[in-house]
Each structure stands twice: as C-alpha cells, then as structure tokens.
Design a protein around this motif. Sequence first.
Motif, PDB file in Angstrom:
ATOM      1  N   THR A 188      25.372   3.407  18.291  1.00 20.98           N
ATOM      2  CA  THR A 188      26.809   3.164  18.363  1.00 20.98           C
ATOM      3  C   THR A 188      27.245   3.009  19.813  1.00 20.98           C
ATOM      4  O   THR A 188      28.034   2.117  20.157  1.00 20.98           O
ATOM      5  N   LEU A 189      26.732   3.869  20.672  1.00 20.68           N
ATOM      6  CA  LEU A 189      26.995   3.728  22.106  1.00 20.68           C
ATOM      7  C   LEU A 189      26.493   2.376  22.613  1.00 20.68           C
ATOM      8  O   LEU A 189      27.166   1.705  23.405  1.00 20.68           O
ATOM      9  N   TYR A 190      25.313   2.007  22.159  1.00 20.80           N
ATOM     10  CA  TYR A 190      24.736   0.715  22.542  1.00 20.80           C
ATOM     11  C   TYR A 190      25.660  -0.424  22.110  1.00 20.80           C
ATOM     12  O   TYR A 190      25.914  -1.364  22.882  1.00 20.80           O
ATOM     13  N   ALA A 191      26.184  -0.336  20.895  1.00 20.40           N
ATOM     14  CA  ALA A 191      27.060  -1.390  20.374  1.00 20.40           C
ATOM     15  C   ALA A 191      28.340  -1.503  21.195  1.00 20.40           C
ATOM     16  O   ALA A 191      28.832  -2.614  21.452  1.00 20.40           O
ATOM     17  N   ILE A 192      28.884  -0.368  21.617  1.00 20.13           N
ATOM     18  CA  ILE A 192      30.103  -0.396  22.431  1.00 20.13           C
ATOM     19  C   ILE A 192      29.860  -1.133  23.738  1.00 20.13           C
ATOM     20  O   ILE A 192      30.642  -2.006  24.138  1.00 20.13           O
ATOM     21  N   LEU A 193      28.773  -0.789  24.421  1.00 23.83           N
ATOM     22  CA  LEU A 193      28.470  -1.449  25.694  1.00 23.83           C
ATOM     23  C   LEU A 193      28.101  -2.916  25.482  1.00 23.83           C
ATOM     24  O   LEU A 193      28.442  -3.779  26.299  1.00 23.83           O
ATOM     25  N   PHE A 194      27.423  -3.215  24.380  1.00 20.46           N
ATOM     26  CA  PHE A 194      27.067  -4.594  24.045  1.00 20.46           C
ATOM     27  C   PHE A 194      28.329  -5.450  23.904  1.00 20.46           C
ATOM     28  O   PHE A 194      28.436  -6.531  24.492  1.00 20.46           O
ATOM     29  N   LEU A 195      29.294  -4.969  23.140  1.00 24.45           N
ATOM     30  CA  LEU A 195      30.526  -5.714  22.906  1.00 24.45           C
ATOM     31  C   LEU A 195      31.380  -5.806  24.167  1.00 24.45           C
ATOM     32  O   LEU A 195      32.018  -6.838  24.431  1.00 24.45           O
ATOM     33  N   PRO A 237      34.556  -9.833  20.172  1.00 21.72           N
ATOM     34  CA  PRO A 237      34.066  -8.518  20.602  1.00 21.72           C
ATOM     35  C   PRO A 237      35.180  -7.500  20.795  1.00 21.72           C
ATOM     36  O   PRO A 237      34.992  -6.313  20.514  1.00 21.72           O
ATOM     37  N   LEU A 238      36.348  -7.953  21.277  1.00 23.34           N
ATOM     38  CA  LEU A 238      37.454  -7.022  21.478  1.00 23.34           C
ATOM     39  C   LEU A 238      37.973  -6.471  20.156  1.00 23.34           C
ATOM     40  O   LEU A 238      38.282  -5.280  20.042  1.00 23.34           O
ATOM     41  N   VAL A 239      38.076  -7.327  19.146  1.00 24.95           N
ATOM     42  CA  VAL A 239      38.491  -6.863  17.821  1.00 24.95           C
ATOM     43  C   VAL A 239      37.452  -5.893  17.263  1.00 24.95           C
ATOM     44  O   VAL A 239      37.799  -4.861  16.667  1.00 24.95           O
ATOM     45  N   ALA A 240      36.182  -6.211  17.461  1.00 20.45           N
ATOM     46  CA  ALA A 240      35.113  -5.324  16.986  1.00 20.45           C
ATOM     47  C   ALA A 240      35.166  -3.975  17.701  1.00 20.45           C
ATOM     48  O   ALA A 240      34.889  -2.931  17.093  1.00 20.45           O
ATOM     49  N   LEU A 241      35.540  -3.970  18.980  1.00 18.96           N
ATOM     50  CA  LEU A 241      35.645  -2.707  19.722  1.00 18.96           C
ATOM     51  C   LEU A 241      36.740  -1.816  19.154  1.00 18.96           C
ATOM     52  O   LEU A 241      36.589  -0.591  19.119  1.00 18.96           O
ATOM     53  N   VAL A 242      37.830  -2.416  18.722  1.00 20.17           N
ATOM     54  CA  VAL A 242      38.903  -1.630  18.104  1.00 20.17           C
ATOM     55  C   VAL A 242      38.369  -0.909  16.875  1.00 20.17           C
ATOM     56  O   VAL A 242      38.643   0.281  16.652  1.00 20.17           O
ATOM     57  N   GLY A 243      37.571  -1.619  16.072  1.00 21.28           N
ATOM     58  CA  GLY A 243      37.005  -1.016  14.867  1.00 21.28           C
ATOM     59  C   GLY A 243      35.948   0.027  15.162  1.00 21.28           C
ATOM     60  O   GLY A 243      35.927   1.095  14.544  1.00 21.28           O
ATOM     61  N   ILE A 244      35.090  -0.245  16.139  1.00 23.24           N
ATOM     62  CA  ILE A 244      33.947   0.650  16.371  1.00 23.24           C
ATOM     63  C   ILE A 244      34.370   1.960  17.013  1.00 23.24           C
ATOM     64  O   ILE A 244      33.705   2.982  16.847  1.00 23.24           O
ATOM     65  N   THR A 245      35.482   1.971  17.743  1.00 22.69           N
ATOM     66  CA  THR A 245      35.940   3.228  18.324  1.00 22.69           C
ATOM     67  C   THR A 245      36.413   4.201  17.249  1.00 22.69           C
ATOM     68  O   THR A 245      36.442   5.417  17.476  1.00 22.69           O
ATOM     69  N   ILE A 246      36.754   3.676  16.079  1.00 20.60           N
ATOM     70  CA  ILE A 246      37.196   4.541  14.986  1.00 20.60           C
ATOM     71  C   ILE A 246      36.012   5.190  14.271  1.00 20.60           C
ATOM     72  O   ILE A 246      36.138   6.244  13.658  1.00 20.60           O
ATOM     73  N   VAL A 247      34.843   4.572  14.362  1.00 19.99           N
ATOM     74  CA  VAL A 247      33.656   5.125  13.701  1.00 19.99           C
ATOM     75  C   VAL A 247      32.618   5.536  14.733  1.00 19.99           C
ATOM     76  O   VAL A 247      31.436   5.562  14.458  1.00 19.99           O
ATOM     77  N   GLN A 248      33.088   5.914  15.914  1.00 12.62           N
ATOM     78  CA  GLN A 248      32.161   6.191  17.005  1.00 12.62           C
ATOM     79  C   GLN A 248      31.382   7.479  16.786  1.00 12.62           C
ATOM     80  O   GLN A 248      30.633   7.581  15.836  1.00 12.62           O
ATOM     81  N   LEU A 249      31.554   8.480  17.611  1.00 12.99           N
ATOM     82  CA  LEU A 249      30.735   9.682  17.539  1.00 12.99           C
ATOM     83  C   LEU A 249      31.480  10.833  16.873  1.00 12.99           C
ATOM     84  O   LEU A 249      32.705  10.910  16.956  1.00 12.99           O
ATOM     85  N   PRO A 250      30.753  11.732  16.212  1.00  8.36           N
ATOM     86  CA  PRO A 250      31.407  12.919  15.646  1.00  8.36           C
ATOM     87  C   PRO A 250      32.110  13.698  16.752  1.00  8.36           C
ATOM     88  O   PRO A 250      31.561  13.894  17.824  1.00  8.36           O
TER      89      PRO A 250
END
Length: 311
Positions: A188-195, A237-250
């Motif tokens: 998930t961290l990798y995906a954030i930096l990737f995007l 990628p910016l739209v995807a970042l909005v989504g991925i921050t909601i399912v990021q880390l516990p």
Amino acid sequence: MSGHSSVAELASSVAQGRRFAGSALTDYWALTKPEVNFLILITTGVGFYLGCGSEARTFSFISLFNTLLGTLLVASGTGTLNQYIEREFDAQMRRTARRPAAAGRLKPAAVLTFGIVLAVIGSIYLAIAANLLASLLAILTLLTYLFVYTPLKRKTPLCVFVGAFPGAMPPLIGWAAASGRLNSEAWTLYAILFLWQFPHFMAIAWMYREDYDRAGYLVLPKGKARVPFMTLETLLPLVALVGITIVQLPTRHAAIFYCAGALLSLAFLYFGLEFVLQRSRLAARRLLAASIVYLPFLLVLSATLCNRART
C-alpha cells in the motif's frame, strides 16, 4: 627577492590546489543527487518504521541507520551512473547542462567508477547490515532504473509509467529491512509513492518540455496527443490517491487519519485540476510544490497514527 617569489608561488599553488579539491568534492557530491536522496531517505525511513510495527519488532535506531546508509549509497550510485549514461543528453538541456558529467568537469571514467563503487558497497552493506531481501530490492531498483527506464526516455512516453516502478521502491526497502518480508501494508505504501510520481513528474515535464524536446527525451508525446496524455497521467493517479488514503494502514485513530488523508489528497487533486485546465508554468509550479508538501505530510501522518504493536 627570488626567495619571496618562490614562497608566493608555492602559496598560490597550494591555494589553487585547495580550490580544485573543494570543487571536485562539490562535483562528486552533486553526482549523487542529494536533493533526490533526501526524499528517498524519508520514504525508506517511514517504510522501516512501519515495518517494525507490522511485525511487532522493537524499533532500533542502529538498524534504521544501517538501512538508510546502505540505501543512500545505492541511490547515490544510481544517480551517478544515470548522469554517466545521459551526460551527452544532459549537456543539451538548460536545467542539467551544469551537472559535473554533462559539463565535462569530471572525466567519464571517474564518474563511472565512482557510481559503480557506491552501488556495490551499498548493496553489500545492505545485505550484511540489514538483510538480503532489502539488498535485492535495492539492486532491482538500480537495474530497472538504469537499464529499462533510462533508455525508454528517448523512445516512448510510457517511460513515465515504467519509471514509477523503481521510483516507488524505497519504502519497500525500508519495510524489508525492518521485517524481512513484504505484506499488504508495505505494498500500500508502494502504491502511494507509485501514484504520487505521476502528477509530480508531469509538472516537471511541462515546465521543462522545451528542454526535454531539445535533448530528444519523449517524456511527453508530440502534437495533439500531448495534452490528453498529460491530463490522464495527472488526474487518474490523483483520484486513485484519494481512494487509497482511505484504505491505507491500520491506525489507532482511524477517523482522524481518514479525514486528514482525504483532505490532503483532495487538495493535491485541486492543484492537479488547476494544472490540466490552465497548462501554465505557474500552475505547473503550484502542482510541483503541492506534490513536495503532500508526500512528507502523508507519510508523517501514517507514521504518527499507525497502529504500532510495540512493547
């Protein structure tokens, strides 16, 4: 008189030698791309910190230092070798023409040797001081960046997509060094930096598009395809970042993290929208600044609010 003259000449020679040595050290330092390495160390450090928590391992500053040092050496070697490979093309771009290799202040053989030594020492150091997985990830980053992404920059705009894979590797290196393995949180961290890299680089590519065109780099398509490509590579990628921050880390404070992460990502998206609509140098600078602020803030938020299982 002759004695005084000899002393003056000797002093002048010593002063010139010191200036030369200082200039050479500055050039070798510039080869390592310290401004890029700073961000690499931040993302690696956060990956290490969160990796310790994911495995309920005690955080060790010594282990963190070893991980950062090894990663820094490999990253510095990668940056140096990149400048060796691209020295002739860098010389054609205003923003890179003054680099040591491009400007000819350092001999190509010296640059090549320096880069190889840094990369080899860093890889070995990571394998010994951290673990083999972290070292292999660092080596994979170097190989894909130098021998896949770098040649593609002169062949296809898809190089931006390809380059994002090695560019997002630092948090994985840190996580692997801390825990010895990679799990879904690490990816998930990798995906954030990737995007994150896409809007960040699109801003740079637009600001220096004439420079890139002059050197023959195809980081943006030519003609009518340029604007749609830039829009797609920025907004998706910016739209995807909005989504991925909601399912990021516990997290211990999920509501706080979700709200703060979503606000950060929405602000980042705002500057992306402004950029693709205006396509101006000012809008590109604002997006670039937003990207530089966004990533450290999100990573610090993750490290602060993450659910760390420590004793």
